[in-house]
Motif scaffolding. Structure first.
Motif, PDB file in Angstrom:
ATOM      1  N   THR A 152      66.417  12.307  33.812  1.00 22.91           N
ATOM      2  CA  THR A 152      65.630  13.366  34.458  1.00 22.91           C
ATOM      3  C   THR A 152      64.149  13.048  34.423  1.00 22.91           C
ATOM      4  N   THR A 186      65.016  21.876  33.829  1.00 19.43           N
ATOM      5  CA  THR A 186      66.240  21.216  33.929  1.00 19.43           C
ATOM      6  C   THR A 186      66.394  20.481  32.630  1.00 19.43           C
ATOM      7  N   MET A 193      61.405  20.442  36.826  1.00 18.15           N
ATOM      8  CA  MET A 193      62.018  19.444  35.899  1.00 18.15           C
ATOM      9  C   MET A 193      61.926  19.838  34.515  1.00 18.15           C
TER      10      MET A 193
END
Length: 366
Positions: A298, A342, A339
Motif C-alpha cells: 500500500t 486503507t 491511502m
C-alpha cells in the motif's frame, strides 16, 4: 606599543565598538518583535517551538551569508538567538535523559540552545510521563544509534503515553579518555556507561591493556566519580572535562568514527506547522498470512519511501509485534487520506506518532 601600531588598532577597536552597539540595538529590536510573536501565539494557543520555521530561518540566513563569517559560526550564533526568542515568548521546559553532561543533554543543548529550560530525568519513562502528564512542553529522547541500533524501550513507551514527535536531531558521537591527574600511567580503572566502553573497546585494549573497566548509569556519573579520584579515567564527551575539571588523555578514541545517534523531540500535541516532510508510525498487524506485505505494498503503491522499519515484541502478548516505521512524506496531507484509511483497515492498530521536518543524517541543516 608605538603610535604607528597603536593608532590603527585603536581605530579598528572603535569601529568594533560602534558595530557592537548597532548589533545590540538590532538584537533588542528583534527581541521586541519576538515578544509580540509570543503574545500572538498565546492568544491563538499556538506552539512556541516550531522546528520547520526555525530551519527555514536558519537556511535563509546561511544562504544569504556573503562571508567572511563562516556559515558554521553564523548558524551557532542564530541557534542562540532563536533559543533566546523562544524563552522570551514563553519559557518552555525540555526534559532529557540526565544527569547534566550526558549525550542526551548535549544533544538537547545543541538543538534547543542555552536559553532553553532543561530538566534532567532519571529514565525514559520519566521523560514520557513528564511530557504526557506533568506539563513539560518538550522531551528529547535517543531513538537509535548507527552502531548499536534502536532503543527498544522507546516503542513501548510510545504505546503507553499519548505523546507526539515534533522534530529529530542527528548528533555525531565521539569519545575521549579523561582523568583528574592527566597521566595515563596513573590510571587504575576506566569508568563509563556500557555503550561508550564497548564503542572504544579496541582503543582501550591497545592503550590500557589489563586495566579493569567498570560501568555506571551515565558518562556524567562517571565524570563525577573521576573528579574525586586521580586513579580513575572515564570515557565520554570531551565537554565533560571542562564541566568536572578533568584532563584529556585521548581524543576521538571510538573504534568506528562514523558513529551517530538519532534523537527525537517529543511533545504532548502534534506538530501544527504547515510544512512537514517526514512521518513516523507505530502499528500492529492481524495474525494472518501476508498482513505485513499488504501494508508495504500500500505504501509502495502510493510512491512513499520507507526509511526505517523495525519490529518490537508487544509486552504482555506472546509472539505479537509492534512495528515502528519512518516515511518520507507528510501523511496527514489530504492527498494521502484515502491511502491512510486503507492502512487503518489493514492494520490491527495504527498510530501516527508525528509528522515533522526531517533533519540531515550528518547532523547538518537541511
Amino acid at each position: 606599543m608605538s603610535d604607528t601600531t597603536g593608532k590603527p588598532l585603536e581605530s579598528m577597536r572603535a569601529r568594533i565598538d560602534r558595530l557592537d552597539k548597532e548589533l545590540v540595538d538590532l538584537l533588542n529590536a528583534r527581541a521586541q518583535v519576538s515578544l509580540e510573536v509570543g503574545r500572538h501565539k498565546a492568544e491563538n494557543n499556538a506552539p512556541i517551538y516550531m522546528p520547520f520555521r526555525e530551519r527555514e530561518v536558519m537556511n535563509k540566513i546561511a544562504h544569504g551569508n556573503p562571508g567572511p563569517l563562516p556559515e558554521k559560526h553564523l548558524r551557532a550564533i542564530y541557534k542562540e538567538i532563536m533559543s533566546s526568542s523562544r524563552r522570551l515568548q514563553r519559557p518552555e521546559r525540555t526534559v532529557y535523559l540526565g544527569p547534566e553532561g550526558t549525550f542526551s543533554y548535549f544533544a538537547a543543548l545543541a538543538h534547543m540552545g542555552h536559553s532553553q529550560y532543561l530538566t534532567p530525568k532519571a529514565n525514559f519513562e520519566e521523560i514520557f510521563r513528564a511530557v504526557a502528564d506533568e506539563g513539560a512542553e518538550l522531551g528529547v529522547i535517543p531513538l537509535e544509534n548507527s552502531l548499536e541500533g534502536t532503543v527498544g524501550q522507546v516503542a513501548d513507551l510510545f504505546m503507553k503515553y499519548p505523546v507526539y514527535i515534533q522534530g529529530e536531531i542527528y548528533n555525531r558521537i565521539s569519545h575521549c579518555l579523561m582523568s583528574k591527574s592527566g597521566d595515563m600511567a596513573s590510571v587504575k580503572s576506566v569508568l563509563s556507561h556500557p555503550q561508550p566502553l564497548e564503542q572504544c573497546r579496541e582503543w582501550l585494549d591497545a592503550n590500557l591493556p589489563g586495566i579493569p573497566r567498570r560501568t555506571t548509569d551515565s558518562t556524567a556519573a562517571a565524570a563525577e566519580t573521576a573528579s574525586d579520584d586521580d586513579t580513575v579515567a572515564i570515557v565520554g564527551n570531551e565537554r565533560l572535562a571542562e564541566m568536572y575539571g578533568l584532563n584529556l588523555l585521548g581524543q576521538r578514541i571510538e573504534d568506528h568514527p562514523d558513529n551517530w545517534t538519532r534523537f527525537l523531540v517529543i511533545a504532548p500535541s502534534p506538530c501544527r506547522e504547515d510544512e512537514r516532510d517526514k512521518t513516523s508510525l507505530l502499528f500492529t498487524i492481524p495474525d494472518s498470512p501476508g498482513a505485513l506485505a499488504r501494508i508495504l505494498n500500500t505504501l509502495a503503491g502510493s510512491g512513499i519511501n520507507m526509511t526505517k522499519l523495525e519490529s518490537r515484541p508487544v509486552r504482555g502478548e506472546k509472539w505479537k509485534y509492534v512495528f515502528f516505521t519512518d516515511l518520507e512524506c507528510d501523511l496527514t496531507k489530504a492527498e494521502y487520506e484515502s491511502m491512510l484509511n486503507t492502512l487503518r483497515e489493514q492494520c490491527h492498530t495504527l498510530r501516527v506518532l508525528g509528522t515533522y521536518p526531517s533533519a540531515r543524517t550528518d547532523g547538518g541543516e537541511q
